[in-house]
Design a protein around this motif. Sequence first.
Motif, PDB file in Angstrom:
ATOM      1  N   VAL A 196       8.400   8.379   5.489  1.00  0.00           N
ATOM      2  CA  VAL A 196       7.558   7.188   5.490  1.00  0.00           C
ATOM      3  C   VAL A 196       7.100   6.898   4.062  1.00  0.00           C
ATOM      4  N   SER A 197       7.464   5.748   3.552  1.00  0.00           N
ATOM      5  CA  SER A 197       7.136   5.361   2.185  1.00  0.00           C
ATOM      6  C   SER A 197       5.955   4.391   2.173  1.00  0.00           C
ATOM      7  N   VAL A 198       4.913   4.737   1.433  1.00  0.00           N
ATOM      8  CA  VAL A 198       3.735   3.876   1.299  1.00  0.00           C
ATOM      9  C   VAL A 198       3.648   3.420  -0.160  1.00  0.00           C
ATOM     10  N   LYS A 199       3.750   2.120  -0.395  1.00  0.00           N
ATOM     11  CA  LYS A 199       3.833   1.591  -1.756  1.00  0.00           C
ATOM     12  C   LYS A 199       2.562   0.847  -2.164  1.00  0.00           C
ATOM     13  N   VAL A 200       2.203   1.023  -3.430  1.00  0.00           N
ATOM     14  CA  VAL A 200       1.126   0.247  -4.056  1.00  0.00           C
ATOM     15  C   VAL A 200       1.738  -0.419  -5.290  1.00  0.00           C
ATOM     16  N   ALA A 201       1.797  -1.751  -5.290  1.00  0.00           N
ATOM     17  CA  ALA A 201       2.407  -2.503  -6.395  1.00  0.00           C
ATOM     18  C   ALA A 201       1.326  -3.277  -7.150  1.00  0.00           C
ATOM     19  N   PHE A 213      -3.909   1.503   7.713  1.00  0.00           N
ATOM     20  CA  PHE A 213      -3.206   2.737   8.076  1.00  0.00           C
ATOM     21  C   PHE A 213      -3.318   3.035   9.567  1.00  0.00           C
ATOM     22  N   VAL A 214      -4.520   2.917  10.114  1.00  0.00           N
ATOM     23  CA  VAL A 214      -4.749   3.329  11.500  1.00  0.00           C
ATOM     24  C   VAL A 214      -4.118   2.372  12.502  1.00  0.00           C
ATOM     25  N   HIS A 215      -4.145   1.060  12.215  1.00  0.00           N
ATOM     26  CA  HIS A 215      -3.693   0.069  13.188  1.00  0.00           C
ATOM     27  C   HIS A 215      -2.291  -0.466  12.912  1.00  0.00           C
ATOM     28  N   ASN A 216      -1.601   0.087  11.942  1.00  0.00           N
ATOM     29  CA  ASN A 216      -0.241  -0.342  11.647  1.00  0.00           C
ATOM     30  C   ASN A 216       0.694  -0.009  12.814  1.00  0.00           C
ATOM     31  N   ASP A 217       1.655  -0.881  13.089  1.00  0.00           N
ATOM     32  CA  ASP A 217       2.630  -0.638  14.147  1.00  0.00           C
ATOM     33  C   ASP A 217       3.799   0.158  13.569  1.00  0.00           C
ATOM     34  N   TYR A 218       3.713   1.486  13.692  1.00  0.00           N
ATOM     35  CA  TYR A 218       4.734   2.360  13.108  1.00  0.00           C
ATOM     36  C   TYR A 218       6.009   2.409  13.947  1.00  0.00           C
ATOM     37  N   THR A 219       5.972   1.869  15.162  1.00  0.00           N
ATOM     38  CA  THR A 219       7.192   1.869  15.973  1.00  0.00           C
ATOM     39  C   THR A 219       8.264   0.981  15.346  1.00  0.00           C
ATOM     40  N   ARG A 220       7.861   0.107  14.426  1.00  0.00           N
ATOM     41  CA  ARG A 220       8.823  -0.740  13.711  1.00  0.00           C
ATOM     42  C   ARG A 220       9.357  -0.047  12.459  1.00  0.00           C
ATOM     43  N   GLU A 221       8.875   1.195  12.241  1.00  0.00           N
ATOM     44  CA  GLU A 221       9.283   1.988  11.079  1.00  0.00           C
ATOM     45  C   GLU A 221       8.968   1.271   9.767  1.00  0.00           C
ATOM     46  N   ILE A 222       7.813   0.608   9.761  1.00  0.00           N
ATOM     47  CA  ILE A 222       7.307  -0.076   8.559  1.00  0.00           C
ATOM     48  C   ILE A 222       5.915   0.458   8.273  1.00  0.00           C
ATOM     49  N   ALA A 223       5.677   0.869   7.028  1.00  0.00           N
ATOM     50  CA  ALA A 223       4.362   1.366   6.634  1.00  0.00           C
ATOM     51  C   ALA A 223       3.527   0.229   6.054  1.00  0.00           C
ATOM     52  N   PRO A 224       2.210   0.374   6.013  1.00  0.00           N
ATOM     53  CA  PRO A 224       1.390  -0.667   5.371  1.00  0.00           C
ATOM     54  C   PRO A 224       1.717  -0.778   3.886  1.00  0.00           C
ATOM     55  N   LYS A 225       1.469  -1.955   3.313  1.00  0.00           N
ATOM     56  CA  LYS A 225       1.807  -2.236   1.912  1.00  0.00           C
ATOM     57  C   LYS A 225       0.568  -2.753   1.196  1.00  0.00           C
ATOM     58  N   GLU A 266       3.623  -2.454 -12.246  1.00  0.00           N
ATOM     59  CA  GLU A 266       3.493  -1.051 -11.869  1.00  0.00           C
ATOM     60  C   GLU A 266       3.854  -0.891 -10.405  1.00  0.00           C
ATOM     61  N   SER A 267       4.577   0.168 -10.077  1.00  0.00           N
ATOM     62  CA  SER A 267       4.923   0.459  -8.689  1.00  0.00           C
ATOM     63  C   SER A 267       4.681   1.938  -8.416  1.00  0.00           C
ATOM     64  N   ASN A 268       3.829   2.214  -7.446  1.00  0.00           N
ATOM     65  CA  ASN A 268       3.497   3.595  -7.097  1.00  0.00           C
ATOM     66  C   ASN A 268       3.900   3.875  -5.654  1.00  0.00           C
ATOM     67  N   GLU A 269       4.328   5.088  -5.393  1.00  0.00           N
ATOM     68  CA  GLU A 269       4.750   5.469  -4.056  1.00  0.00           C
ATOM     69  C   GLU A 269       3.999   6.729  -3.645  1.00  0.00           C
ATOM     70  N   TYR A 270       3.357   6.678  -2.482  1.00  0.00           N
ATOM     71  CA  TYR A 270       2.532   7.792  -2.026  1.00  0.00           C
ATOM     72  C   TYR A 270       2.998   8.352  -0.685  1.00  0.00           C
ATOM     73  N   GLY A 271       4.195   8.024  -0.283  1.00  0.00           N
ATOM     74  CA  GLY A 271       4.664   8.453   1.019  1.00  0.00           C
ATOM     75  C   GLY A 271       5.357   9.798   1.013  1.00  0.00           C
ATOM     76  N   TYR A 272       6.155  10.005   2.074  1.00  0.00           N
ATOM     77  CA  TYR A 272       6.934  11.226   2.280  1.00  0.00           C
ATOM     78  C   TYR A 272       6.065  12.464   2.471  1.00  0.00           C
ATOM     79  N   CYS A 273       4.847  12.278   2.941  1.00  0.00           N
ATOM     80  CA  CYS A 273       3.925  13.386   3.184  1.00  0.00           C
ATOM     81  C   CYS A 273       3.067  13.022   4.385  1.00  0.00           C
ATOM     82  N   SER A 274       2.103  13.873   4.711  1.00  0.00           N
ATOM     83  CA  SER A 274       1.198  13.560   5.817  1.00  0.00           C
ATOM     84  C   SER A 274       0.540  12.209   5.583  1.00  0.00           C
ATOM     85  N   LEU A 275       0.439  11.420   6.632  1.00  0.00           N
ATOM     86  CA  LEU A 275      -0.161  10.094   6.511  1.00  0.00           C
ATOM     87  C   LEU A 275      -1.612  10.194   6.035  1.00  0.00           C
TER      88      LEU A 275
END
Length: 407
Positions: A193-198, A264-276, A210-219
């Motif tokens: 799961v990739s979480v991006k901050v642009a 983060f809490v209310h995102n629909d992860y069943t679509r395999e999309i993380a919040p941005k 600037e592009s930062n990535e904070y995913g691939y770990c515990s949510l």
Amino acid sequence: MPETNRIEYKRELSEGLEKEVVAFLNYREGGIIYIGIDKEGKTVGVQDADGDQLKIKDRLKNNIRPSALGLFDIVSEERDGKEILKIIVASGSEKPYHLKKYGMSEKGCFIRLGSAAEPMSQKLIEELFASRTRNSIGKIKSHRQDLQFEQLHIYYQEKQKPLNKQFRKNLELTTTAGDLNYAAYLLADDNNVSVKVAKYKGETRVDLMESNEYGYCSLVKATKSVLDKMNLENRTITQITHKERKEHRLWNAIALREAIINAFVHNDYTREIAPKFEIFNDRIEITSAGSLPDGLSKSEFFEGFSIPRNKELMRIYKDLDLVEQLGSGIPRILEYYETNSFNFSENFLRMVLPSAEAVQSDTPQVTPQVTPQVTPQVTPQVTPQVTPQVTPQVTPQVASTGPFKRF
């Protein structure tokens, strides 16, 4: 205040509590149950608030199906000088909820009608069951079963709530068949799961700075990383007037935190999309997948009615003090930003928080001109040297002719 469709009073903790909670879980707006207030609205208080809270949690956990964990909060409040308990119940997404003892029957299913919990008809039970949300992160089996949860253990240990060997089941990280579910995958130490901050230079997405990535770990870890990053970006603006020094930040810190947590809490992860998260020169945009939950109107959304999309995440974020109580996030944001800061589409919810001034200031730093300090030439005043008076040795008939001055 009298009882209403969303407010129930109970003088004391009684056997009928689960019935009232089930009725609010099945009601589209949820509701609030007060323990320690009688039917006339008079405060009588509770004798053992801490003990009653533990009893309530245990009863609601074991006596209601589907699980209500993550769908209720219990808080202690003082009213008229007495301690009472407030149980906040959200509308659930897996209706019909029922008493475990009686199953999905008219004796086990209730719904709020007016100021009372009434039995559901069998027809309504069947209709609700047919439309029940089945595609949730708690029901989807994780494609990986070799998951590790060291990060989650650390966060719970920090809150002095160590996880035991049964934590996967207790935190609802398994399916009914016993496999790790998608909620477990999101909370595991390693995921995809990739979480991006642009951050952009201007007011469009043309010039990426600037592009930062904070995913691939515990949510949870990703959430904390985004919170830290945004706190750094939320610089303090200082304004000095002739009367006082005023300081404020680009965005209200409370509202910004709530907006991030909600995404983060209310995102629909069943679509395999993380919040941005995107920072522009005049605003922050926070985009989460999924629009309003079924059955929740915009007006109800702004009033704080809650239908948690991911109750498993809500429960864990509540345990870790990332969420205060159900339904409090949106009203907190609206204390500082208008309702038009929320944009709803069929598949996404976007929060746009304008900045107090330009994020990247183009004003050059001004170095004040230094006026050299002129020290006037001072003619020093000469203080005559005073020679201490000396008692002369008496020499017969010798006059004193030395350079002594009499004062």
